[in-house]
Design an enzyme around this catalytic site. Structure first.
Site, PDB file in Angstrom:
ATOM      1  N   VAL A 159     -18.614 -13.309  58.923  1.00  0.00           N
ATOM      2  CA  VAL A 159     -19.044 -13.587  57.593  1.00  0.00           C
ATOM      3  C   VAL A 159     -20.419 -14.232  57.578  1.00  0.00           C
ATOM      4  O   VAL A 159     -21.041 -13.945  56.461  1.00  0.00           O
ATOM      5  CB  VAL A 159     -17.926 -14.723  56.996  1.00  0.00           C
ATOM      6  CG1 VAL A 159     -18.281 -15.147  55.782  1.00  0.00           C
ATOM      7  CG2 VAL A 159     -16.390 -13.852  57.122  1.00  0.00           C
ATOM      8  N   LYS A 175       3.244   3.164  46.558  1.00  0.00           N
ATOM      9  CA  LYS A 175       2.243   3.489  47.407  1.00  0.00           C
ATOM     10  C   LYS A 175       1.726   4.794  46.868  1.00  0.00           C
ATOM     11  O   LYS A 175       0.313   4.950  46.997  1.00  0.00           O
ATOM     12  CB  LYS A 175       2.636   3.369  48.873  1.00  0.00           C
ATOM     13  CG  LYS A 175       3.155   1.899  49.163  1.00  0.00           C
ATOM     14  CD  LYS A 175       3.833   2.109  50.875  1.00  0.00           C
ATOM     15  CE  LYS A 175       4.150   0.795  51.027  1.00  0.00           C
ATOM     16  NZ  LYS A 175       4.866   0.907  52.627  1.00  0.00           N
TER      17      LYS A 175
END
Length: 431
Positions: free
Chosen positions: A37, A207
């Site tokens: 990160v 989905k």
């Protein structure tokens, strides 16, 4: 939105099978995640429904005051693993309004209220990531959202529910009945005590709505999906599929119709053995994408489970955290197109009809005539030897026809004296 040198602070909502794995990875892999990160990822709170001991989780992180956790000023990313619609939707909208990025695996919420979430994220210039909402660990959302955004997708076919795939696989490989295969899926933890969402196709339909929205740059909601579950599939259907060189799969199918509208459905479907989706076994998921330039692409892997799903969630957390560090938001919703939804009755498919008829001359001709009147063209007929009751079984495979036309054929046949019992109908996917 820029956070300077401070840690990226994460609030986790839910500490069940997946949520607990996310919490564990955030703590155990903190050093690696910091390097990826560019800032530390700090888990600052976990919202739970019940205040009970949770092995491996620091009790100081737990709170039942979820609303306050979401509103905390020091939270940068809210990760939602609670499920359901309310109060979850309110939590997410509150987080977004406060400038926090959101990671969620909540396919039902996105399929029903995704427009509210994405509109709010656009207005607040924050991220909404949801890789784990479809097919667990399989990276399919980001390829559709980013990698293929310059291409024109023509179809998305998916086995996106591990429970139903396991049940149907057991019916093929072990010749189990539906009831026995379901009971085994429940004993292994693949199916819930109440399996309705899985076996009736609701989970797969949510989905499918998400996949179609991404693939065709439009808003598709759960109510737009034509849905059929697998509860009526029996050993005769499995045997018929095998005689045709197929297997039965619960297939989510998102395609562009000839008139430019979008057809979205979930149905038990005979899939030819040579099709890439036919070999997806057990509780695995797979998504098969076709596009103009990239051609055919296949994504497959574990569709559920704590660690696989947590992997997808952590990928979204890292991406959202990187964006926070840079002071930017990633790609938002792409819903510029409004092609409309193809009416279910107008969707074209190949079909297999299983019909028990009187075993006498002229019956097959009358069946063929009834189909011709509805412009349903026969591709092949398999006629089995008659039984002692004077009946014969016909297995009829059609060329592409609309669902309305096939339904009209069935209605007519059931009104005649030629047919004994019902007419079973299954869709057949192309190779």
């Amino acid at each position: 939105m820029t956070i300077g040198d401070a840690p990226v602070r994460v609030a986790l909502l839910g500490c069940g099978v997946v949520g607990s794995q996310v919490a564990r990875i955030l703590v155990e892999q903190a050093d690696d995640l910091r390097e990826r990160v560019g800032r530390p990822l700090e888990l600052v709170g976990i919202g739970v429904r019940r205040d009970i001991p949770r092995p491996g989780i620091d009790p100081a992180l737990l709170t039942t005051d979820v609303a306050s956790l979401v509103r905390r000023e020091d939270v940068d990313i809210v990760v939602e693993m609670v499920g359901g619609i309310e109060p979850t939707l309110t939590y997410l909208l509150d987080a977004i309004a406060a400038g926090k990025s959101v990671v969620t695996a909540n396919k039902a919420l996105l399929a029903q209220h995704g427009d509210a979430v994405f509109d709010a994220a656009r207005d607040s210039d924050v991220d909404v990531y949801y890789e784990a909402a479809v097919a667990g660990a399989i990276p399919i959302i980001r390829p559709l959202r980013e990698s293929l955004v310059g291409d024109a997708i023509t179809s998305v076919l998916g086995i996106v529910n591990g429970t139903t795939n396991y049940i149907l696989d057991q019916m093929h490989t072990r010749k189990s009945t539906f009831a026995d295969a379901l009971a085994e899926a429940q004993s292994l933890g693949y199916a819930e005590a109440d399996p309705t969402a899985d076996v009736e196709g609701y989970d797969a339909a949510a989905k499918a709505a998400i996949l179609a929205s991404l693939a065709f740059h439009t808003r598709v909601h759960l109510d737009d999906v034509d849905r059929e579950g697998i509860t009526e599939i029996d050993v005769q259907d499995i045997a018929a599929a095998e005689r045709l060189g197929c297997v039965v799969k619960l297939l989510a199918r998102c395609t562009v119709s000839a008139d430019g509208t979008v057809a979205v459905g979930v149905h038990p479907t005979m899939v030819p053995l040579e099709h890439p989706l036919a070999g997806i076994r057990g509780a695995y998921n797979a998504v098969f994408v076709e596009s103009v330039n990239a051609g055919r692409l296949m994504f497959m892997g574990p569709g559920a489970g704590g660690s696989p799903t947590a992997s997808a969630v952590l990928g979204d957390i890292v991406t959202a955290a990187r964006n926070r560090v840079r002071g930017v938001a990633g790609p938002g919703e792409s819903a510029y197109s409004t092609p409309g939804i193809t009416p279910p009755g107008a969707v074209r498919s190949r079909y297999y009809l299983s019909v028990t008829v009187r075993d006498e001359p002229g019956v097959l001709a009358r069946v063929a005539e009834a189909m011709a009147r509805q412009q349903v063209s026969i591709a092949a007929v398999r006629q089995e030897q008659g039984d002692e009751g004077g009946r014969a079984h016909l297995g009829i495979t059609t060329h592409e026809a609309t669902h309305d036309a096939v339904r009209a054929v069935v209605t007519h046949l059931m009104s005649t004296d030629d047919v004994h019992g019902g007419v079973r109908v299954l869709r057949v996917e192309g190779a």
